[in-house]
Design an enzyme around this catalytic site. Structure first.
Site, PDB file in Angstrom:
ATOM      1  N   MET A 132     -11.602  -5.977   5.704  1.00  0.00           N
ATOM      2  CA  MET A 132     -10.777  -5.022   6.439  1.00  0.00           C
ATOM      3  C   MET A 132     -10.422  -5.617   7.791  1.00  0.00           C
ATOM      4  O   MET A 132     -11.288  -6.086   8.528  1.00  0.00           O
ATOM      5  CB  MET A 132     -11.517  -3.698   6.621  1.00  0.00           C
ATOM      6  CG  MET A 132     -11.755  -2.912   5.348  1.00  0.00           C
ATOM      7  SD  MET A 132     -10.207  -2.468   4.499  1.00  0.00           S
ATOM      8  CE  MET A 132      -9.388  -1.464   5.763  1.00  0.00           C
ATOM      9  N   ASP A 170      -5.002   3.445  -1.783  1.00  0.00           N
ATOM     10  CA  ASP A 170      -6.083   3.751  -0.849  1.00  0.00           C
ATOM     11  C   ASP A 170      -6.670   5.118  -1.193  1.00  0.00           C
ATOM     12  O   ASP A 170      -6.058   6.155  -0.919  1.00  0.00           O
ATOM     13  CB  ASP A 170      -5.565   3.759   0.584  1.00  0.00           C
ATOM     14  CG  ASP A 170      -5.187   2.366   1.058  1.00  0.00           C
ATOM     15  OD1 ASP A 170      -6.087   1.513   1.132  1.00  0.00           O
ATOM     16  OD2 ASP A 170      -3.998   2.135   1.339  1.00  0.00           O
ATOM     17  N   ASP A 180      -6.653  -6.457   4.597  1.00  0.00           N
ATOM     18  CA  ASP A 180      -6.038  -5.132   4.537  1.00  0.00           C
ATOM     19  C   ASP A 180      -6.110  -4.485   5.911  1.00  0.00           C
ATOM     20  O   ASP A 180      -7.193  -4.266   6.443  1.00  0.00           O
ATOM     21  CB  ASP A 180      -6.782  -4.270   3.509  1.00  0.00           C
ATOM     22  CG  ASP A 180      -6.213  -2.864   3.388  1.00  0.00           C
ATOM     23  OD1 ASP A 180      -5.207  -2.559   4.045  1.00  0.00           O
ATOM     24  OD2 ASP A 180      -6.788  -2.066   2.626  1.00  0.00           O
ATOM     25  N   GLY A 192      -9.455   3.962   7.126  1.00  0.00           N
ATOM     26  CA  GLY A 192      -9.250   5.400   7.243  1.00  0.00           C
ATOM     27  C   GLY A 192      -7.815   5.819   7.483  1.00  0.00           C
ATOM     28  O   GLY A 192      -7.414   6.892   7.045  1.00  0.00           O
ATOM     29  N   GLY A 212      -2.933  -3.717   9.170  1.00  0.00           N
ATOM     30  CA  GLY A 212      -2.106  -4.343  10.185  1.00  0.00           C
ATOM     31  C   GLY A 212      -1.447  -5.632   9.750  1.00  0.00           C
ATOM     32  O   GLY A 212      -1.027  -6.436  10.588  1.00  0.00           O
ATOM     33  N   MET A 254     -12.415   3.961  -0.638  1.00  0.00           N
ATOM     34  CA  MET A 254     -13.085   4.245   0.633  1.00  0.00           C
ATOM     35  C   MET A 254     -13.732   5.608   0.507  1.00  0.00           C
ATOM     36  O   MET A 254     -13.284   6.597   1.102  1.00  0.00           O
ATOM     37  CB  MET A 254     -12.071   4.180   1.777  1.00  0.00           C
ATOM     38  CG  MET A 254     -11.589   2.767   2.052  1.00  0.00           C
ATOM     39  SD  MET A 254     -10.159   2.685   3.163  1.00  0.00           S
ATOM     40  CE  MET A 254      -8.827   2.836   1.953  1.00  0.00           C
ATOM     41  N   HIS A 264      -1.240  -1.270  -4.156  1.00  0.00           N
ATOM     42  CA  HIS A 264      -2.517  -0.961  -3.516  1.00  0.00           C
ATOM     43  C   HIS A 264      -2.666   0.545  -3.348  1.00  0.00           C
ATOM     44  O   HIS A 264      -1.790   1.204  -2.760  1.00  0.00           O
ATOM     45  CB  HIS A 264      -2.601  -1.651  -2.154  1.00  0.00           C
ATOM     46  CG  HIS A 264      -3.973  -1.624  -1.552  1.00  0.00           C
ATOM     47  ND1 HIS A 264      -4.968  -2.496  -1.942  1.00  0.00           N
ATOM     48  CD2 HIS A 264      -4.512  -0.838  -0.601  1.00  0.00           C
ATOM     49  CE1 HIS A 264      -6.065  -2.246  -1.243  1.00  0.00           C
ATOM     50  NE2 HIS A 264      -5.808  -1.243  -0.425  1.00  0.00           N
ATOM     51  N   HIS A 313      -8.558   0.747  -3.997  1.00  0.00           N
ATOM     52  CA  HIS A 313      -9.509   0.486  -2.914  1.00  0.00           C
ATOM     53  C   HIS A 313     -10.218   1.800  -2.592  1.00  0.00           C
ATOM     54  O   HIS A 313      -9.626   2.705  -2.007  1.00  0.00           O
ATOM     55  CB  HIS A 313      -8.741  -0.052  -1.704  1.00  0.00           C
ATOM     56  CG  HIS A 313      -9.565  -0.260  -0.490  1.00  0.00           C
ATOM     57  ND1 HIS A 313      -9.008  -0.460   0.754  1.00  0.00           N
ATOM     58  CD2 HIS A 313     -10.916  -0.326  -0.306  1.00  0.00           C
ATOM     59  CE1 HIS A 313      -9.974  -0.628   1.643  1.00  0.00           C
ATOM     60  NE2 HIS A 313     -11.129  -0.535   1.026  1.00  0.00           N
ATOM     61  N   MET A 367      -9.317   7.785  -0.356  1.00  0.00           N
ATOM     62  CA  MET A 367     -10.171   8.192   0.761  1.00  0.00           C
ATOM     63  C   MET A 367     -10.672   9.609   0.532  1.00  0.00           C
ATOM     64  O   MET A 367      -9.924  10.470   0.051  1.00  0.00           O
ATOM     65  CB  MET A 367      -9.402   8.122   2.076  1.00  0.00           C
ATOM     66  CG  MET A 367      -8.763   6.776   2.367  1.00  0.00           C
ATOM     67  SD  MET A 367      -7.923   6.793   3.972  1.00  0.00           S
ATOM     68  CE  MET A 367      -7.001   5.259   3.896  1.00  0.00           C
ATOM     69  N   SER A 397       0.827  -1.208   0.000  1.00  0.00           N
ATOM     70  CA  SER A 397       0.000   0.000   0.000  1.00  0.00           C
ATOM     71  C   SER A 397       0.859   1.254   0.000  1.00  0.00           C
ATOM     72  O   SER A 397       1.675   1.457   0.907  1.00  0.00           O
ATOM     73  CB  SER A 397      -0.909   0.013   1.231  1.00  0.00           C
ATOM     74  OG  SER A 397      -1.549   1.267   1.359  1.00  0.00           O
TER      75      SER A 397
END
Length: 225
Positions: free
Chosen positions: A136, A34, A174, A141, A176, A67, A32, A65, A36, A8
């Site tokens: 998730m 993200d 996705d 976020g 941690g 969000m 990846h 992805h 947002m 990511s």
């Protein structure tokens, strides 16, 4: 089980994204992204113009992805500009079947994401409409969050639902994901792994990808996958 690693860029250096993508180009499977919007999630990252720019410099397909609050409006556009995969959130989509089909029609891998507290069973009938299910393993976020072990039973249920319908749907996790958690995810049934800090926080991001892949493959073999 074929393992896919998707670093990511949320954890990369935004001032040198193309360079950071190139670092993992020979060892990763996807990049990846993200996206947002500060509405669906409390953060604002990057959008379509940055994805279009990265497409000119990435040797890897982009795994977008979304969000965002209105994926039905925006998701097809990401596929149309050339993203290899576009994932929308079940919690945000008003017309998920139509949107997923538009993503596929534009030539991208269609994904459906669900948050940690969202059960997977209500979306079983949508499995035939997708190429990937994203679970998730943190609240969406922000990067750098601690992995939520409570999601692992849901990963197992999702894998059983996919097997029960005899589908070739990839199962992505996705949040941690790193050296301490990737083996548990693989044993539970995940086969696509998003890793941000575990890759870009390492001294050698490429070696970190190799190590994560080896860990996941070893765990999957132990589980007989």
């Amino acid at each position: 089980m074929m393992v896919e690693i998707s670093p990511s860029i949320l954890s990369a250096d935004f001032a040198r994204l193309a360079d950071d993508v190139a670092i993992i180009a020979d060892v990763a499977d996807w990049v990846h992204i993200d996206v947002m919007d500060n509405h669906f999630v409390p953060n604002l990252t990057i959008g379509l113009p940055v994805v279009e720019a990265l497409l000119k410099h990435s040797a890897l397909p982009l795994d977008c992805h979304l969000m965002i609050e209105d994926p039905d409006r925006w998701a097809p556009r990401y596929a149309e500009v050339g993203a290899g995969g576009v994932t929308i959130h079940a919690e945000a989509a008003k017309a998920p079947i139509r949107t997923l089909r538009e993503i596929r029609s534009a030539g991208a891998r269609a994904g459906l994401a669900i948050n940690p507290a969202t059960p997977v069973e209500p979306y079983e009938d949508l499995l035939g409409e997708i190429d990937m299910l994203l679970l998730m393993t943190v609240e969406p976020g922000f990067g750098g969050q601690r992995f939520l072990d409570v999601v692992l039973p849901k990963v197992r249920r999702a894998r059983e639902l996919i097997k029960g319908r005899d589908l070739s749907v990839r199962l992505q996790v996705d949040g941690g994901v790193g050296a301490e958690t990737i083996e548990r995810c693989a044993e539970a049934g995940a086969d696509v792994f998003v890793a941000g800090n575990a890759v870009y926080g390492a001294d050698d991001p490429a070696e970190a990808v190799r190590a994560l892949r080896a860990d996941a493959e070893r765990a999957a073999a132990r589980a007989g996958r």
